[in-house]
Design a protein around this motif. Sequence first.
Motif, PDB file in Angstrom:
ATOM      1  N   UNK A  48      -5.800  12.778   0.173  1.00 59.32           N
ATOM      2  CA  UNK A  48      -4.895  11.638   0.257  1.00 59.32           C
ATOM      3  C   UNK A  48      -5.465  10.436  -0.480  1.00 59.32           C
ATOM      4  N   UNK A  49      -4.609   9.743  -1.196  1.00 60.71           N
ATOM      5  CA  UNK A  49      -4.996   8.517  -1.906  1.00 60.71           C
ATOM      6  C   UNK A  49      -4.143   7.364  -1.380  1.00 60.71           C
ATOM      7  N   UNK A  50      -4.824   6.303  -0.972  1.00 60.53           N
ATOM      8  CA  UNK A  50      -4.121   5.114  -0.497  1.00 60.53           C
ATOM      9  C   UNK A  50      -4.260   4.071  -1.595  1.00 60.53           C
ATOM     10  N   UNK A  51      -3.150   3.665  -2.169  1.00 58.53           N
ATOM     11  CA  UNK A  51      -3.204   2.764  -3.319  1.00 58.53           C
ATOM     12  C   UNK A  51      -2.620   1.409  -2.971  1.00 58.53           C
ATOM     13  N   UNK A  52      -3.404   0.349  -3.223  1.00 61.95           N
ATOM     14  CA  UNK A  52      -2.929  -0.993  -2.916  1.00 61.95           C
ATOM     15  C   UNK A  52      -2.768  -1.789  -4.198  1.00 61.95           C
ATOM     16  N   UNK A  53      -1.626  -2.437  -4.295  1.00 66.62           N
ATOM     17  CA  UNK A  53      -1.304  -3.222  -5.478  1.00 66.62           C
ATOM     18  C   UNK A  53      -0.554  -4.457  -5.014  1.00 66.62           C
ATOM     19  N   UNK A  54      -0.583  -5.528  -5.806  1.00 70.38           N
ATOM     20  CA  UNK A  54       0.097  -6.751  -5.359  1.00 70.38           C
ATOM     21  C   UNK A  54       1.576  -6.468  -5.139  1.00 70.38           C
ATOM     22  N   UNK A 105       0.840  -1.196   0.000  1.00 74.41           N
ATOM     23  CA  UNK A 105       0.000   0.000   0.000  1.00 74.41           C
ATOM     24  C   UNK A 105       0.873   1.244   0.000  1.00 74.41           C
ATOM     25  N   UNK A 106       0.664   2.098  -0.974  1.00 72.92           N
ATOM     26  CA  UNK A 106       1.428   3.336  -1.086  1.00 72.92           C
ATOM     27  C   UNK A 106       0.467   4.508  -1.039  1.00 72.92           C
ATOM     28  N   UNK A 107       0.832   5.501  -0.238  1.00 73.72           N
ATOM     29  CA  UNK A 107      -0.067   6.620  -0.023  1.00 73.72           C
ATOM     30  C   UNK A 107       0.537   7.907  -0.588  1.00 73.72           C
ATOM     31  N   UNK A 108      -0.319   8.680  -1.255  1.00 76.13           N
ATOM     32  CA  UNK A 108       0.074  10.020  -1.683  1.00 76.13           C
ATOM     33  C   UNK A 108      -0.812  10.986  -0.910  1.00 76.13           C
ATOM     34  N   UNK A 109      -0.224  11.823  -0.069  1.00 82.03           N
ATOM     35  CA  UNK A 109      -1.017  12.702   0.782  1.00 82.03           C
ATOM     36  C   UNK A 109      -0.489  14.128   0.688  1.00 82.03           C
ATOM     37  N   UNK A 110      -1.379  15.046   0.367  1.00 81.53           N
ATOM     38  CA  UNK A 110      -0.986  16.445   0.306  1.00 81.53           C
ATOM     39  C   UNK A 110      -1.862  17.185  -0.673  1.00 81.53           C
ATOM     40  N   UNK A 111      -1.789  18.504  -0.647  1.00 80.09           N
ATOM     41  CA  UNK A 111      -2.671  19.302  -1.510  1.00 80.09           C
ATOM     42  C   UNK A 111      -2.468  19.015  -2.994  1.00 80.09           C
ATOM     43  N   UNK A 112      -1.277  18.538  -3.380  1.00 79.63           N
ATOM     44  CA  UNK A 112      -1.038  18.264  -4.800  1.00 79.63           C
ATOM     45  C   UNK A 112      -1.120  16.766  -5.121  1.00 79.63           C
ATOM     46  N   UNK A 113      -1.730  15.989  -4.242  1.00 80.58           N
ATOM     47  CA  UNK A 113      -1.808  14.540  -4.446  1.00 80.58           C
ATOM     48  C   UNK A 113      -2.534  14.202  -5.730  1.00 80.58           C
ATOM     49  N   UNK A 114      -3.573  14.974  -6.036  1.00 78.61           N
ATOM     50  CA  UNK A 114      -4.350  14.670  -7.236  1.00 78.61           C
ATOM     51  C   UNK A 114      -3.498  14.818  -8.504  1.00 78.61           C
TER      52      UNK A 114
END
Lengths: 187, 931, 88
Positions: B753-759, B700-709
């Motif tokens: 924030x986006x939490x992204x899960x990948x194998x 799981x990798x997270x991108x968090x912050x005002x410019x996450x999008x």
Amino acid sequence: MRNDSNKWDAPAALTVGHTENGVALTPIELTRQTLISGPRVLSQADWSIVGWPGIAPTPPYALSLRRDRVLLVDGPDMADGWQEDTQRAISDASDAYSVFDVSGDRAFEVLQRGAELRLDAESKSVARLLFGIGVLLYRVNTEDQFRIHVASSHAEALVKSLKLAISALRSAGQGNSRPEDALSKTS
Amino acid sequence: MTSHRTTRAALIDLGKPLRFTFDGTAYQGFEGDTLASALLANGVRVMGRSFKYHRPRGPLGAWVDDPNAIMGVTLNGRSLPNCPATTTPLEDGMQARAVNAWPSARFDIKGGLDLFHRWLGAGFYYKTFMWPDWHLFEPMIRKMAGLGDISRNVLEDYCADQVHDHCETLVIGGGAAGLAAARAAAEGGQNVVLVDDKPVLGGGVHQLAGVEDFAPRDWVASEAHAIEAAGGRILTATTAFGIFDHRMVGLVQNGPFGTAPRLHRMRAARIILATGALDRPVTFASNDLPGVMTIDAACEYLARYAVLVGKRIGVLSNNSLADDKLAMLAEAGAEVVRLNPADGAICALGRKQVRCVAQGRNSHKVDTLLVSGGMTPLVHLWRHAGGKLDWCTERQAFLPGAAPEGMVAIGAAGGTFDLDAALAEARAAGSGVPADAIPSRYKLTPLWPEPGSKGRQWIDFQHDVTLKDVELAARENYVSVEHLKRYTTLGMASDQGKTSNMAGLAAMAAVQGRPLPEVGTTTFRPPFVPVPIELYHGHHEKQLWHPLKRLALEQEHREIGAALGEYGGWLRPGWYGTGDAKAHIRQEILTARNAAGLFDASPLGKIEVIGPDAEAFVDFIYYNTISTLKPGHIRYGFMLTEGGIVMDDGVIARLDRNRFVISCSSSHVGSVRTHLEAWRQDGNDPDRIFVHDLTDHWATLTVAGPKAREVLTDLALDMDLSPTAFPHMTMRETRFAHSPLRVARVSFTGDLSYEMSIRRSKAAELWQALVAAGERIGAAPIGVEALSILRAEKGYIMIGKDTDGETMPHDLGFGVPRQKKKVAFIGDRSLHSVKANGARRKMLVGLTVSVGDKALPTGAHLVEGTPLQSVGYVTSSYDSPTLGHPIALALVENGTERLGESISVWHMGETRMATISAPCAFDPEGARLNA
Amino acid sequence: MQIFPCPFCGPRNETEFHFAGELGKERPDTTQEVAAPDWATYLYAQRNEKGPVREVWMHLTCSELFVMERDSVSMEVVGSGSLREGAE
């Protein structure tokens, strides 16, 4: 808050095999591992079910984990989720486990360093603790080729433990661990 | 210096001389010697100094029973402390030094301490150093106490191999009885293992003229060969040091000096105990002088090592078995002087070794005094296994009584001291074919310590406990054997009282005028002989002591300079970069607030709950109502214990009608999984609910912050990222690198924030894409330390840090389900207990400090009243780079009703002031969260 | 080191098991009024017997929750059975 980077070895490349004292530790690449649970999963005879100390046939085969769960090895691609008609819960777990083979005449001696194992004590489940780490343990192809699935995050620790156990065979002598024939020395 | 080596054929190899030193003097021994036998052969008598009085001491026994000859040994740069000279096989080049003696055992500078013995009795330290304060004297006393010095050098590769094993019949002891039993069992088709602690099998057999028409050595060899021919295994130099539950026997197998022993965890269906018996010493004045030895020990030295311990030997024995052995000493050329115990009190005389023995008006010049007070069967293992002991009046010994399951004692260990009887008994035990018992020919006259008699009479040689100490203990009412042991330290030395326990309890029985069996024995505990700690931990040390879980991306993190540390059982990046950690963490926080932080959140739980009853089940598991959650949506919630205490928090996402993903805290995955499994099987229908823990499958990798999008836009995922199409607390499934990708809009920082899960195997690919995309807008990786501060700024809690063992959800501001939820859930009733409704519950608040003040110490108490009382404490406290001032979270009584109030903060004697505030110090309206 | 019998996996080393509770506790129906003493009994009261006991254990490697009969003094294990089968 402390930098312990140097206390922990960087993960060794687990793609390389290791042979010492006649025992080989080999990483295994599987195409797919699928977790399947359901009330009748062990009796739905779609695949051959493997327990301890069973010898798994050529894939696909299903490892018996619990009374209602198997891990299907190299089975077909299946959709994750609840399968109403077969009453099965299905999850792709291909990356959940790292897989290794320990093989050679003395492979069992290596494993005996990690658990109280007996080949004459059958178990319906391949799940057990080895060196204190949860694994799935069974045999493939032959009597002395043991296959281990371990949670990927614990693979590093398991490989380290296995390597140390393989090294320990050297001082343990061949088969009989009697250090020397103490009587012949004096007679 | 005269040689004591005789021409008797023994078990040493005269063709292999070995050189060694003791206290700096060079000597020669032979292959097959022990340190003690080689020194005795060289005429050395003083091999150590006693623990308390620094009295000169020589070996009393020839094997594990010896309390006296303890040495620090060095060989090839490897040093081991406290090696018993009687059990340490001699090796070429050994340098041995007596412990507790300087400069040597013979001339010990502290020998003068013995002059003060009158004042140094039992309890001396307890009584003397009470005033004004024990701690004043403790360092000096500790320095004087103890035996041996530990080398400062760590022994490399000193790591015990540990192996599990099993057998049908385990025979412990390779003497006559053990060999015969093992042979009978092996030839009867059983899977047999025979262990013997000596390097050479045979036990006491080598003292005999012959065994069943064979020379002892030939008999031993033929038995051993027969055992192996029948498929049995023999382990020599291997001691059974303990029997644990369900017949798990601990075996320690010793190798060459300086190598770690091997541990065998041997599970035996049946155990035959053939451990033999010890010859016990006799209590008389100055019975600790070097040269005083048991008869059995002297015979072992002669039989195994061809060492005749003395030329003119006084003998004091009370039993037929010892008497029968004396012939071999005379044959070897010793002059033997018999003393009858009935003729009066004995007194040994001499300074550094016995010179004379006096009895009444008679005195005899001797160089050695051999004693036997009767045989004590070795029943330690019997007691470990829970076997009972019975007192035998004829033998004046405790014998194995009611047997533990699957265990039998034979030969001398069972009180059968005659060879023919022992062999018959052994073969019966081994084969399972009963045989008639042969009556015992062993005769013995009781010979025990006599209270009130003259002179210093040693009971415990290693710990310097005398008969007077036992009498003193009795006078001071330490009459229970367990109290006697602790007060006098009788039997507490490294020999664990093998020669002293019987004498000690006989002395106590005599002092009190009670029958000996009524006094009882102390508890026998493993290990039977001292074993190194390394034996127990084996390879479970260093990185394998508590192996941390490892991230799929550890290599990637290392490459960009991650400072790795343990967080909740995982090795994770605390921050990135070398040098000033605080500056790096501060920069990471600012990056996350101004652009975006890239965070490896892989340890977050990914536990799927699947099945027709999944919805009802998660409703029962969670404090919050989950059943109203729509597919693709996420809810924050708590799991409680049945006691109503918050056990874990996290989000749960609904993937479809009958499938949920529980994202529990990283460090709670195991406990949450077990919790779910337990409730699934107990009280629910386990055929309709399945719990799949897939935490290790998904990174799981997270991108968090005002410019996450912007970062996600760069990945060109097949999804609409607009806030309306993909709002906060929803989840979307898509694909990345031909693999399923789950994207969840949840936030632990308070920003978009986006939490992204990948194998797991695709994690590196996703990480590299994120880093590359991030670089363009100023985003960078952040570690756990930055995240801890980011979440605290927002007032988000960490369970176990900002909560304790009393925290309920309404203490954290989540009171609605407690009042409104209709269906049953874990912990529900506990939320309405008197305690839960109490007026002084500790609640989560924030704390602010005055402008310019430092951050509050975590753990500081919030105090008020007279006298001052703690009403709460600081749970998290940081300097907030975002806000430019310190922030803190705290648990305080009635906290939410006290917002704006001032409160004293006490820490290490200092008191400061703080103001109670809402926990959330950053973006309380949530505009950034929902952006 | 004891050997415990998992009803599914068979005999295994005690390190693979976790004690879950004494047998016979039934969760009160919390959708109805539960008196405080009854709830307290459910939460905290233990028989803590000396001698033969019936307990619920979990075999951690296969997650089976089961009933074990054993002796808390001698450590002898009498047997084990599935919690489900026992419940039926």
